[in-house]
Write a protein that holds these residues in place. Structure first.
Motif, PDB file in Angstrom:
ATOM      1  N   VAL A 103       0.856  -1.191   0.000  1.00 50.84           N
ATOM      2  CA  VAL A 103       0.000   0.000   0.000  1.00 50.84           C
ATOM      3  C   VAL A 103       0.889   1.236   0.000  1.00 50.84           C
ATOM      4  N   SER A 104       0.516   2.227  -0.816  1.00 51.70           N
ATOM      5  CA  SER A 104       1.294   3.469  -0.817  1.00 51.70           C
ATOM      6  C   SER A 104       1.073   4.199   0.502  1.00 51.70           C
ATOM      7  N   LEU A 105       2.061   4.997   0.878  1.00 49.04           N
ATOM      8  CA  LEU A 105       1.914   5.786   2.099  1.00 49.04           C
ATOM      9  C   LEU A 105       0.690   6.693   2.024  1.00 49.04           C
ATOM     10  N   TRP A 106       0.417   7.218   0.836  1.00 47.80           N
ATOM     11  CA  TRP A 106      -0.720   8.114   0.681  1.00 47.80           C
ATOM     12  C   TRP A 106      -2.034   7.385   0.955  1.00 47.80           C
ATOM     13  N   ASP A 107      -2.118   6.116   0.584  1.00 45.50           N
ATOM     14  CA  ASP A 107      -3.351   5.355   0.737  1.00 45.50           C
ATOM     15  C   ASP A 107      -3.474   4.633   2.083  1.00 45.50           C
ATOM     16  N   ARG A 108      -2.448   4.707   2.911  1.00 43.09           N
ATOM     17  CA  ARG A 108      -2.527   4.043   4.223  1.00 43.09           C
ATOM     18  C   ARG A 108      -3.622   4.670   5.071  1.00 43.09           C
ATOM     19  N   GLN A 109      -4.420   3.813   5.668  1.00 45.20           N
ATOM     20  CA  GLN A 109      -5.545   4.273   6.481  1.00 45.20           C
ATOM     21  C   GLN A 109      -5.103   4.832   7.832  1.00 45.20           C
ATOM     22  N   ASP A 110      -3.909   4.400   8.316  1.00 42.67           N
ATOM     23  CA  ASP A 110      -3.461   4.882   9.621  1.00 42.67           C
ATOM     24  C   ASP A 110      -2.841   6.279   9.556  1.00 42.67           C
ATOM     25  N   ILE A 111      -2.679   6.818   8.370  1.00 47.27           N
ATOM     26  CA  ILE A 111      -2.203   8.195   8.215  1.00 47.27           C
ATOM     27  C   ILE A 111      -3.426   9.062   7.938  1.00 47.27           C
ATOM     28  N   PRO A 112      -3.801   9.893   8.884  1.00 48.48           N
ATOM     29  CA  PRO A 112      -5.041  10.671   8.736  1.00 48.48           C
ATOM     30  C   PRO A 112      -4.968  11.698   7.612  1.00 48.48           C
ATOM     31  N   MET A 113      -6.141  12.005   7.063  1.00 49.35           N
ATOM     32  CA  MET A 113      -6.230  12.986   5.986  1.00 49.35           C
ATOM     33  C   MET A 113      -5.738  14.351   6.465  1.00 49.35           C
ATOM     34  N   GLU A 114      -5.920  14.662   7.745  1.00 49.40           N
ATOM     35  CA  GLU A 114      -5.435  15.933   8.278  1.00 49.40           C
ATOM     36  C   GLU A 114      -3.927  16.066   8.075  1.00 49.40           C
ATOM     37  N   PHE A 115      -3.177  14.969   8.261  1.00 44.21           N
ATOM     38  CA  PHE A 115      -1.730  15.007   8.030  1.00 44.21           C
ATOM     39  C   PHE A 115      -1.443  15.201   6.544  1.00 44.21           C
ATOM     40  N   LYS A 116      -2.227  14.538   5.691  1.00 41.51           N
ATOM     41  CA  LYS A 116      -1.995  14.610   4.246  1.00 41.51           C
ATOM     42  C   LYS A 116      -2.292  15.997   3.685  1.00 41.51           C
ATOM     43  N   THR A 117      -3.028  16.799   4.432  1.00 40.84           N
ATOM     44  CA  THR A 117      -3.307  18.165   3.983  1.00 40.84           C
ATOM     45  C   THR A 117      -2.582  19.158   4.877  1.00 40.84           C
ATOM     46  N   GLU A 118      -3.050  19.328   6.097  1.00 42.14           N
ATOM     47  CA  GLU A 118      -2.472  20.316   7.007  1.00 42.14           C
ATOM     48  C   GLU A 118      -1.042  19.962   7.420  1.00 42.14           C
ATOM     49  N   GLY A 119      -0.769  18.685   7.632  1.00 38.32           N
ATOM     50  CA  GLY A 119       0.578  18.262   8.022  1.00 38.32           C
ATOM     51  C   GLY A 119       1.600  18.532   6.923  1.00 38.32           C
TER      52      GLY A 119
END
Length: 175
Positions: free
Chosen positions: A105-121
């Motif tokens: 699974v790509s890091l972007w698609d990992r469920q344990d990485i919240p969307m908040e991190f993918k945007t605001e982080g």
């Protein structure tokens, strides 16, 4: 790598290498990264090497710092690259997360990485790295390795804060 080989003998190695004929082509290019990390003795030796240029031997030096006061810049053609924008760095970090596959699974698609991190982080990382892709990637790796995905953890553990967060803190202090 000047950061790894900041010892004085690096220039002796460079001189020995440059004195040999090119292996395949007619020209030889020697790249020294992080030139600012070389010792003073190594920089002085390099200046002497540059004063006696060898035919078909070219040097490329990279530095993350302004080397204006260095004697090296007077013997070089200097190219300054503009820092990347926050948006450019965010796209770069997203691309890295898309390409990095862990357990299928790509890091972007990992469920344990919240969307908040993918945007605001990612925005906070991009804001804090002064336009440097390298610094942004190092901070992203630190977050992934440490499992720090919420904004408050980024601020506390790594010292990453968005510009807006800093402005809010400054405003609170002034009030």
């Amino acid at each position: 790598d000047g950061g790894q080989a900041g010892k004085d003998e690096i220039i002796e190695t460079v001189n020995n290498f440059s004195s040999l004929p090119p292996f395949k082509d007619k020209k030889k290019v020697i790249i020294i990264e992080e030139i600012q990390e070389l010792s003073t003795k190594a920089k002085n030796s390099l200046l002497k090497t540059l004063e006696m240029p060898k035919k078909n031997v070219h040097f490329i030096f990279t530095s993350m710092e302004n080397m204006a006061s260095s004697g090296l810049t007077s013997r070089c053609e200097v190219f300054k690259f503009k820092p990347a924008t926050t948006l450019e760095i965010m796209y770069y970090l997203k691309e890295i997360m898309d390409k990095e596959i862990v357990d299928g699974v790509s890091l972007w698609d990992r469920q344990d990485i919240p969307m908040e991190f993918k945007t605001e982080g990612l925005k906070a990382i991009a804001d804090s790295c002064d336009g440097s892709y390298r610094a942004a990637l190092q901070q992203l790796e630190q977050c992934i390795d440490s499992g720090l995905f919420d904004i408050s953890s980024l601020q506390k553990e790594i010292g990453i804060a968005s510009q807006q967060t800093f402005i809010n803190w400054l405003d609170d202090m002034l009030n």
